[in-house]
Scaffold this motif. Structure first.
Motif, PDB file in Angstrom:
ATOM      1  N   LEU A  38       0.921  -1.123  -0.099  1.00  0.00           N
ATOM      2  CA  LEU A  38       0.116  -0.121   0.134  1.00  0.00           C
ATOM      3  C   LEU A  38       0.810   1.313  -0.063  1.00  0.00           C
ATOM      4  O   LEU A  38       2.033   1.183   0.279  1.00  0.00           O
ATOM      5  N   ALA A  52       0.935   3.541   2.057  1.00  0.00           N
ATOM      6  CA  ALA A  52       1.512   3.759   3.624  1.00  0.00           C
ATOM      7  C   ALA A  52       2.495   2.742   3.926  1.00  0.00           C
ATOM      8  O   ALA A  52       3.604   3.238   4.455  1.00  0.00           O
ATOM      9  N   ARG A  65       6.310   4.059   4.675  1.00  0.00           N
ATOM     10  CA  ARG A  65       7.125   3.562   5.868  1.00  0.00           C
ATOM     11  C   ARG A  65       8.309   2.956   5.613  1.00  0.00           C
ATOM     12  O   ARG A  65       9.430   3.163   6.205  1.00  0.00           O
ATOM     13  N   LEU A  88       6.442   8.414   8.857  1.00  0.00           N
ATOM     14  CA  LEU A  88       5.260   8.419   8.548  1.00  0.00           C
ATOM     15  C   LEU A  88       4.555   8.322   9.793  1.00  0.00           C
ATOM     16  O   LEU A  88       4.718   7.442  10.595  1.00  0.00           O
ATOM     17  N   LEU A 133      -5.834   7.348  14.714  1.00  0.00           N
ATOM     18  CA  LEU A 133      -5.811   6.510  13.320  1.00  0.00           C
ATOM     19  C   LEU A 133      -4.892   5.644  13.082  1.00  0.00           C
ATOM     20  O   LEU A 133      -4.753   5.097  12.179  1.00  0.00           O
ATOM     21  N   ILE A 134      -4.039   5.515  14.127  1.00  0.00           N
ATOM     22  CA  ILE A 134      -2.893   4.665  14.091  1.00  0.00           C
ATOM     23  C   ILE A 134      -3.189   3.220  13.985  1.00  0.00           C
ATOM     24  O   ILE A 134      -4.028   2.678  14.670  1.00  0.00           O
ATOM     25  N   ARG A 135      -2.787   2.558  12.907  1.00  0.00           N
ATOM     26  CA  ARG A 135      -2.990   1.021  12.566  1.00  0.00           C
ATOM     27  C   ARG A 135      -1.542   0.270  12.730  1.00  0.00           C
ATOM     28  O   ARG A 135      -1.781  -0.590  13.532  1.00  0.00           O
ATOM     29  N   ASN A 136      -0.620   0.793  12.419  1.00  0.00           N
ATOM     30  CA  ASN A 136       0.492   0.385  12.703  1.00  0.00           C
ATOM     31  C   ASN A 136       1.575   1.074  13.751  1.00  0.00           C
ATOM     32  O   ASN A 136       1.850   2.258  13.627  1.00  0.00           O
ATOM     33  N   ASN A 168       4.050   3.473  13.731  1.00  0.00           N
ATOM     34  CA  ASN A 168       4.087   4.804  13.310  1.00  0.00           C
ATOM     35  C   ASN A 168       3.281   6.099  13.883  1.00  0.00           C
ATOM     36  O   ASN A 168       3.112   6.975  13.852  1.00  0.00           O
ATOM     37  N   THR A 200      -9.380   7.598  -3.161  1.00  0.00           N
ATOM     38  CA  THR A 200      -8.795   6.212  -3.413  1.00  0.00           C
ATOM     39  C   THR A 200      -8.580   5.739  -1.872  1.00  0.00           C
ATOM     40  O   THR A 200      -8.617   4.500  -1.594  1.00  0.00           O
ATOM     41  N   CYS A 201      -8.414   6.589  -0.772  1.00  0.00           N
ATOM     42  CA  CYS A 201      -7.808   6.182   0.332  1.00  0.00           C
ATOM     43  C   CYS A 201      -9.002   5.644   1.016  1.00  0.00           C
ATOM     44  O   CYS A 201      -9.002   4.817   2.126  1.00  0.00           O
ATOM     45  N   CYS A 244     -10.542   2.254   2.197  1.00  0.00           N
ATOM     46  CA  CYS A 244      -9.937   1.477   3.543  1.00  0.00           C
ATOM     47  C   CYS A 244      -9.920   2.420   4.723  1.00  0.00           C
ATOM     48  O   CYS A 244     -10.222   1.471   5.784  1.00  0.00           O
ATOM     49  N   HIS A 245     -10.069   3.673   4.411  1.00  0.00           N
ATOM     50  CA  HIS A 245      -9.952   4.626   5.828  1.00  0.00           C
ATOM     51  C   HIS A 245     -11.314   5.373   5.839  1.00  0.00           C
ATOM     52  O   HIS A 245     -11.587   6.049   6.802  1.00  0.00           O
ATOM     53  N   ILE A 255     -10.163  -4.247   2.789  1.00  0.00           N
ATOM     54  CA  ILE A 255      -9.488  -5.182   1.960  1.00  0.00           C
ATOM     55  C   ILE A 255      -8.481  -5.948   2.798  1.00  0.00           C
ATOM     56  O   ILE A 255      -7.911  -6.873   2.464  1.00  0.00           O
ATOM     57  N   SER A 256      -7.902  -4.767   3.652  1.00  0.00           N
ATOM     58  CA  SER A 256      -6.574  -5.410   4.392  1.00  0.00           C
ATOM     59  C   SER A 256      -6.728  -6.262   5.645  1.00  0.00           C
ATOM     60  O   SER A 256      -5.971  -6.552   6.184  1.00  0.00           O
ATOM     61  N   GLY A 271      -5.225  12.842   7.487  1.00  0.00           N
ATOM     62  CA  GLY A 271      -5.207  11.254   7.592  1.00  0.00           C
ATOM     63  C   GLY A 271      -3.917  11.102   8.414  1.00  0.00           C
ATOM     64  O   GLY A 271      -3.427  10.086   8.805  1.00  0.00           O
TER      65      GLY A 271
HETATM   66  C1  HEC Z   1      -6.166  -1.188   0.821  1.00  0.00           C
HETATM   67  C2  HEC Z   1      -6.312  -0.216   2.126  1.00  0.00           C
HETATM   68  C3  HEC Z   1      -5.447   1.073   2.094  1.00  0.00           C
HETATM   69  C4  HEC Z   1      -5.696   2.019   1.222  1.00  0.00           C
HETATM   70  C5  HEC Z   1      -6.161   2.140  -0.256  1.00  0.00           C
HETATM   71  C6  HEC Z   1      -5.008   3.139   1.934  1.00  0.00           C
HETATM   72  N1  HEC Z   1      -4.542   2.836   3.105  1.00  0.00           N
HETATM   73 FE1  HEC Z   1      -3.464   3.730   4.697  1.00  0.00          FE
HETATM   74  N2  HEC Z   1      -3.241   2.123   5.759  1.00  0.00           N
HETATM   75  C7  HEC Z   1      -3.812   1.124   5.551  1.00  0.00           C
HETATM   76  C8  HEC Z   1      -3.012   0.118   6.143  1.00  0.00           C
HETATM   77  C9  HEC Z   1      -3.493  -1.536   6.273  1.00  0.00           C
HETATM   78  C10 HEC Z   1      -2.178   0.669   7.182  1.00  0.00           C
HETATM   79  C11 HEC Z   1      -1.230   0.185   7.985  1.00  0.00           C
HETATM   80  C12 HEC Z   1       0.065   0.024   7.172  1.00  0.00           C
HETATM   81  C13 HEC Z   1       1.262  -0.476   7.936  1.00  0.00           C
HETATM   82  O1  HEC Z   1       0.962  -1.785   8.270  1.00  0.00           O
HETATM   83  O2  HEC Z   1       2.268   0.081   8.141  1.00  0.00           O
HETATM   84  C14 HEC Z   1      -2.342   2.195   6.478  1.00  0.00           C
HETATM   85  C15 HEC Z   1      -1.422   3.350   7.248  1.00  0.00           C
HETATM   86  C16 HEC Z   1      -1.854   4.545   6.915  1.00  0.00           C
HETATM   87  C17 HEC Z   1      -1.124   5.569   7.416  1.00  0.00           C
HETATM   88  C18 HEC Z   1      -0.129   5.635   8.719  1.00  0.00           C
HETATM   89  C19 HEC Z   1      -0.540   5.469  10.060  1.00  0.00           C
HETATM   90  C20 HEC Z   1      -1.096   4.168  10.625  1.00  0.00           C
HETATM   91  O3  HEC Z   1      -2.026   3.950  10.516  1.00  0.00           O
HETATM   92  O4  HEC Z   1      -0.183   3.503  10.709  1.00  0.00           O
HETATM   93  C21 HEC Z   1      -1.322   6.707   6.827  1.00  0.00           C
HETATM   94  C22 HEC Z   1      -0.955   8.216   7.085  1.00  0.00           C
HETATM   95  C23 HEC Z   1      -2.445   6.323   5.772  1.00  0.00           C
HETATM   96  N3  HEC Z   1      -2.409   5.108   5.785  1.00  0.00           N
HETATM   97  C24 HEC Z   1      -2.927   7.351   4.887  1.00  0.00           C
HETATM   98  C25 HEC Z   1      -3.395   6.879   3.691  1.00  0.00           C
HETATM   99  C26 HEC Z   1      -3.726   7.666   2.416  1.00  0.00           C
HETATM  100  C27 HEC Z   1      -3.464   9.298   2.543  1.00  0.00           C
HETATM  101  C28 HEC Z   1      -4.175   6.901   1.593  1.00  0.00           C
HETATM  102  C29 HEC Z   1      -4.514   7.157   0.114  1.00  0.00           C
HETATM  103  C30 HEC Z   1      -3.584   7.716  -0.858  1.00  0.00           C
HETATM  104  C31 HEC Z   1      -4.164   5.660   2.194  1.00  0.00           C
HETATM  105  N4  HEC Z   1      -3.843   5.550   3.471  1.00  0.00           N
HETATM  106  C32 HEC Z   1      -4.785   4.503   1.366  1.00  0.00           C
HETATM  107  C33 HEC Z   1      -4.902   0.727   4.475  1.00  0.00           C
HETATM  108  C34 HEC Z   1      -5.044   1.402   3.166  1.00  0.00           C
END
Ligand code: HEC
Length: 254
Positions: free
Chosen positions: A135, A137, A141, A159, A165-168, A171, A215-216, A219-220, A229-230, A243
């Motif tokens: 992805l 992100a 990272r 990042l 909002l933190i998933r990982n 970060n 597009t984000c 998932c978000h 989907i993740s 975000g």
């Molecule tokens: C397919 C699903 C998906 C999409 C599409 C997606 N993300 Fe995420 N995003 C995730 C996941 C899963 C993580 C955790 C990633 C990791 O493990 O480092 C994440 C992590 C992040 C983070 C880092 C903070 C954290 O939660 O760890 C940011 C900022 C972020 N996304 C922003 C965006 C933005 C802006 C977009 C569009 C350009 C986007 N994402 C598109 C699934 C998605």
């Protein structure tokens, strides 16, 4: 052909680009020998975002289980990233003086982008699997981690996102980053997209906010709590919501 004629033909956007070109020509000369910290931070974060845009632009192809070679070899991504950089910054990546911190950090960022793409080729080009966990992100990272390791403490890029909002957990924002989200980026009157920087102790710190695009949101976005989907849970965000941010630190020059 004179530039005045071109301006006459193009609309406002053309004029803006022309202005950028003129202004940046002067500016890049002024700091060519030793870029100021703010310029350096801007250049590196815009470059990383420009590379990440290549990934988000190709997300559908990456997730296509029927497609083998996705055409995202390191050199392809690097040249596209340079193109995106030119569009975003209004000028090509500057020619930094050999050996300067700017030159070394540009090199480290470009190398990191190439290396992350190289190490993920097998995963990206795998057939028979739609979601691969590659992805924007994850890319950002990995590049930030590689870059920071190469710079060995001279510059750190990370990042991050607001705590909720933190998933990982890698970060997670530190205290200063958290305060910038809360006291600056989330303020209703904060100018959207404007970087925030401050010298904290002897470290120059810089953050550039990021907002969710269409597009984000798959998932978000909404509905909050639904699985994306993740396999993660959607945050319920709306188009244009804050975000996260790219965060950069430069300990004071020796
Ligand atoms: C397919 C699903 C998906 C999409 C599409 C997606 N993300 Fe995420 N995003 C995730 C996941 C899963 C993580 C955790 C990633 C990791 O493990 O480092 C994440 C992590 C992040 C983070 C880092 C903070 C954290 O939660 O760890 C940011 C900022 C972020 N996304 C922003 C965006 C933005 C802006 C977009 C569009 C350009 C986007 N994402 C598109 C699934 C998605």
């Amino acid at each position: 052909m004179s530039s005045t004629v071109r301006v006459g033909k193009c609309a406002g956007a053309g004029l803006a680009v022309l202005f950028f070109l003129l202004a940046s020509g002067v500016a890049s000369q002024a700091y060519a020998a030793d870029a100021g910290e703010e310029e350096l931070a801007s250049e590196l974060t815009v470059l990383l975002r420009s590379a990440r845009l290549v990934i988000s632009d190709n997300q559908a192809a990456i997730n296509d289980p029927g497609k083998g070679d996705k055409g995202l070899a390191p050199d392809k991504v690097l040249s596209q990233a340079r193109e995106n950089y030119k569009k975003a910054a209004g000028k090509p990546l500057s020619n930094a003086a050999a050996g300067s911190l700017q030159a070394r950090s540009q090199k480290a960022m470009l190398e990191s982008i190439g290396e992350v793409m190289a190490k993920n080729q097998a995963l990206i080009n795998e057939t028979g699997k739609a979601y691969k966990g590659f992805l924007p992100a994850v890319f950002a990272r990995q590049v930030a981690e590689s870059f920071s390791a190469k710079m060995a403490g001279e510059i750190v890029v990370k990042l991050t996102a607001p705590k909720e909002l933190i998933r990982n957990r890698t970060n997670r924002p530190d205290e200063w980053e958290h305060s910038v989200f809360v006291q600056q980026f989330k303020r209703a009157d904060y100018v959207k997209g404007k970087p925030y920087f401050q010298t904290v102790g002897s470290t120059f710190r810089y953050m550039i906010p990021e907002y969710y695009g269409a597009t984000c949101l798959q998932c978000h976005g909404e509905p909050k709590g639904e699985k994306d989907i993740s396999g993660g849970l959607k945050e319920g965000a709306k188009l244009g919501d804050l975000g996260g941010a790219l965060s950069l630190s430069i300990p004071t020059k020796k």
